[in-house]
Motif scaffolding. Structure first.
Motif, PDB file in Angstrom:
ATOM      1  N   VAL A  18      86.127  42.892 -34.394  1.00  0.00           N
ATOM      2  CA  VAL A  18      87.531  42.579 -34.712  1.00  0.00           C
ATOM      3  C   VAL A  18      88.726  41.894 -34.071  1.00  0.00           C
ATOM      4  O   VAL A  18      88.547  42.357 -33.017  1.00  0.00           O
ATOM      5  CB  VAL A  18      88.234  43.867 -35.454  1.00  0.00           C
ATOM      6  CG1 VAL A  18      89.713  43.305 -36.117  1.00  0.00           C
ATOM      7  CG2 VAL A  18      87.254  44.561 -36.675  1.00  0.00           C
ATOM      8  N   ALA A  19      89.272  40.717 -34.259  1.00  0.00           N
ATOM      9  CA  ALA A  19      90.134  39.806 -33.359  1.00  0.00           C
ATOM     10  C   ALA A  19      91.519  39.904 -34.266  1.00  0.00           C
ATOM     11  O   ALA A  19      91.342  40.016 -35.374  1.00  0.00           O
ATOM     12  CB  ALA A  19      89.780  38.675 -33.098  1.00  0.00           C
ATOM     13  N   THR A  76      89.454  32.244 -24.451  1.00  0.00           N
ATOM     14  CA  THR A  76      89.033  33.167 -25.622  1.00  0.00           C
ATOM     15  C   THR A  76      88.787  34.403 -25.176  1.00  0.00           C
ATOM     16  O   THR A  76      87.989  34.645 -24.168  1.00  0.00           O
ATOM     17  CB  THR A  76      87.988  32.358 -26.646  1.00  0.00           C
ATOM     18  OG1 THR A  76      88.166  31.126 -26.837  1.00  0.00           O
ATOM     19  CG2 THR A  76      87.385  33.179 -27.601  1.00  0.00           C
ATOM     20  N   PRO A  77      89.429  35.476 -25.919  1.00  0.00           N
ATOM     21  CA  PRO A  77      89.066  36.834 -25.229  1.00  0.00           C
ATOM     22  C   PRO A  77      87.790  37.187 -25.702  1.00  0.00           C
ATOM     23  O   PRO A  77      87.324  36.521 -26.718  1.00  0.00           O
ATOM     24  CB  PRO A  77      90.164  37.788 -26.153  1.00  0.00           C
ATOM     25  CG  PRO A  77      90.695  36.875 -27.278  1.00  0.00           C
ATOM     26  CD  PRO A  77      90.531  35.310 -26.656  1.00  0.00           C
ATOM     27  N   GLU A  78      86.921  37.961 -24.941  1.00  0.00           N
ATOM     28  CA  GLU A  78      85.548  38.501 -25.270  1.00  0.00           C
ATOM     29  C   GLU A  78      85.849  39.182 -26.352  1.00  0.00           C
ATOM     30  O   GLU A  78      86.557  40.134 -26.680  1.00  0.00           O
ATOM     31  CB  GLU A  78      85.118  39.310 -24.255  1.00  0.00           C
ATOM     32  CG  GLU A  78      83.613  39.852 -24.327  1.00  0.00           C
ATOM     33  CD  GLU A  78      82.981  40.407 -22.887  1.00  0.00           C
ATOM     34  OE1 GLU A  78      82.347  41.186 -23.352  1.00  0.00           O
ATOM     35  OE2 GLU A  78      83.673  40.198 -21.946  1.00  0.00           O
ATOM     36  N   LEU A  79      84.710  39.306 -27.214  1.00  0.00           N
ATOM     37  CA  LEU A  79      84.618  39.973 -28.616  1.00  0.00           C
ATOM     38  C   LEU A  79      83.904  41.329 -28.282  1.00  0.00           C
ATOM     39  O   LEU A  79      83.157  41.202 -27.467  1.00  0.00           O
ATOM     40  CB  LEU A  79      84.163  39.216 -29.665  1.00  0.00           C
ATOM     41  CG  LEU A  79      84.778  38.155 -30.339  1.00  0.00           C
ATOM     42  CD1 LEU A  79      83.905  37.197 -31.195  1.00  0.00           C
ATOM     43  CD2 LEU A  79      86.156  38.180 -30.843  1.00  0.00           C
ATOM     44  N   HIS A  80      84.357  42.210 -28.816  1.00  0.00           N
ATOM     45  CA  HIS A  80      83.485  43.443 -28.700  1.00  0.00           C
ATOM     46  C   HIS A  80      83.029  43.951 -30.031  1.00  0.00           C
ATOM     47  O   HIS A  80      83.654  44.139 -31.001  1.00  0.00           O
ATOM     48  CB  HIS A  80      84.578  44.664 -28.343  1.00  0.00           C
ATOM     49  CG  HIS A  80      85.209  44.462 -26.835  1.00  0.00           C
ATOM     50  ND1 HIS A  80      84.612  44.676 -25.999  1.00  0.00           N
ATOM     51  CD2 HIS A  80      86.513  43.885 -26.601  1.00  0.00           C
ATOM     52  CE1 HIS A  80      85.581  44.297 -24.823  1.00  0.00           C
ATOM     53  NE2 HIS A  80      86.570  43.969 -25.334  1.00  0.00           N
ATOM     54  N   TRP A  81      81.555  43.810 -30.064  1.00  0.00           N
ATOM     55  CA  TRP A  81      80.964  43.856 -31.063  1.00  0.00           C
ATOM     56  C   TRP A  81      80.447  45.318 -31.449  1.00  0.00           C
ATOM     57  O   TRP A  81      80.261  46.044 -30.484  1.00  0.00           O
ATOM     58  CB  TRP A  81      79.515  42.960 -31.309  1.00  0.00           C
ATOM     59  CG  TRP A  81      79.832  41.527 -31.148  1.00  0.00           C
ATOM     60  CD1 TRP A  81      79.973  40.853 -29.898  1.00  0.00           C
ATOM     61  CD2 TRP A  81      80.067  40.698 -32.290  1.00  0.00           C
ATOM     62  NE1 TRP A  81      80.488  39.530 -30.209  1.00  0.00           N
ATOM     63  CE2 TRP A  81      80.473  39.564 -31.620  1.00  0.00           C
ATOM     64  CE3 TRP A  81      80.022  40.837 -33.539  1.00  0.00           C
ATOM     65  CZ2 TRP A  81      80.447  38.359 -32.543  1.00  0.00           C
ATOM     66  CZ3 TRP A  81      80.129  39.773 -34.332  1.00  0.00           C
ATOM     67  CH2 TRP A  81      80.407  38.446 -33.776  1.00  0.00           C
ATOM     68  N   PHE A  82      80.366  45.715 -32.614  1.00  0.00           N
ATOM     69  CA  PHE A  82      79.931  46.977 -33.035  1.00  0.00           C
ATOM     70  C   PHE A  82      79.205  47.080 -34.424  1.00  0.00           C
ATOM     71  O   PHE A  82      79.341  46.294 -35.099  1.00  0.00           O
ATOM     72  CB  PHE A  82      80.923  48.192 -33.218  1.00  0.00           C
ATOM     73  CG  PHE A  82      82.058  47.760 -34.378  1.00  0.00           C
ATOM     74  CD1 PHE A  82      81.967  48.360 -35.722  1.00  0.00           C
ATOM     75  CD2 PHE A  82      83.038  46.914 -34.028  1.00  0.00           C
ATOM     76  CE1 PHE A  82      82.791  48.076 -36.587  1.00  0.00           C
ATOM     77  CE2 PHE A  82      83.876  46.714 -35.069  1.00  0.00           C
ATOM     78  CZ  PHE A  82      83.926  47.214 -36.160  1.00  0.00           C
TER      79      PHE A  82
END
Length: 63
Positions: free
Chosen positions: A27-28, A3-9
């Motif tokens: 956003v994925a 699972t790709p790492e999520l980038h939170w904002f």
């Protein structure tokens, strides 16, 4: 499959007055993930990108 790492904002709809009172979004390709910034490792909500766009349209009308 990894699972790709999520980038939170921080969501632009979060209050800028309370630094700990935020909604974070990642956003994925298949989903938009939403979480409470105060408890980032707890439950998350994942919705289809089209549902997120519709939600933002309704929130934007109420601003």
């Amino acid at each position: 499959m990894s699972t790709p790492e999520l980038h939170w904002f921080k969501s632009s709809y979060s209050s800028s007055n309370e630094p700990g009172d935020c909604v974070e979004v990642a956003v994925a390709s298949a989903a938009v993930h939403i979480r409470d910034s105060k408890t980032p490792h707890s439950a998350r909500l994942a919705v289809a990108p089209s549902a997120w766009v519709n939600f933002l349209a309704v929130v934007g009308e109420r601003r």
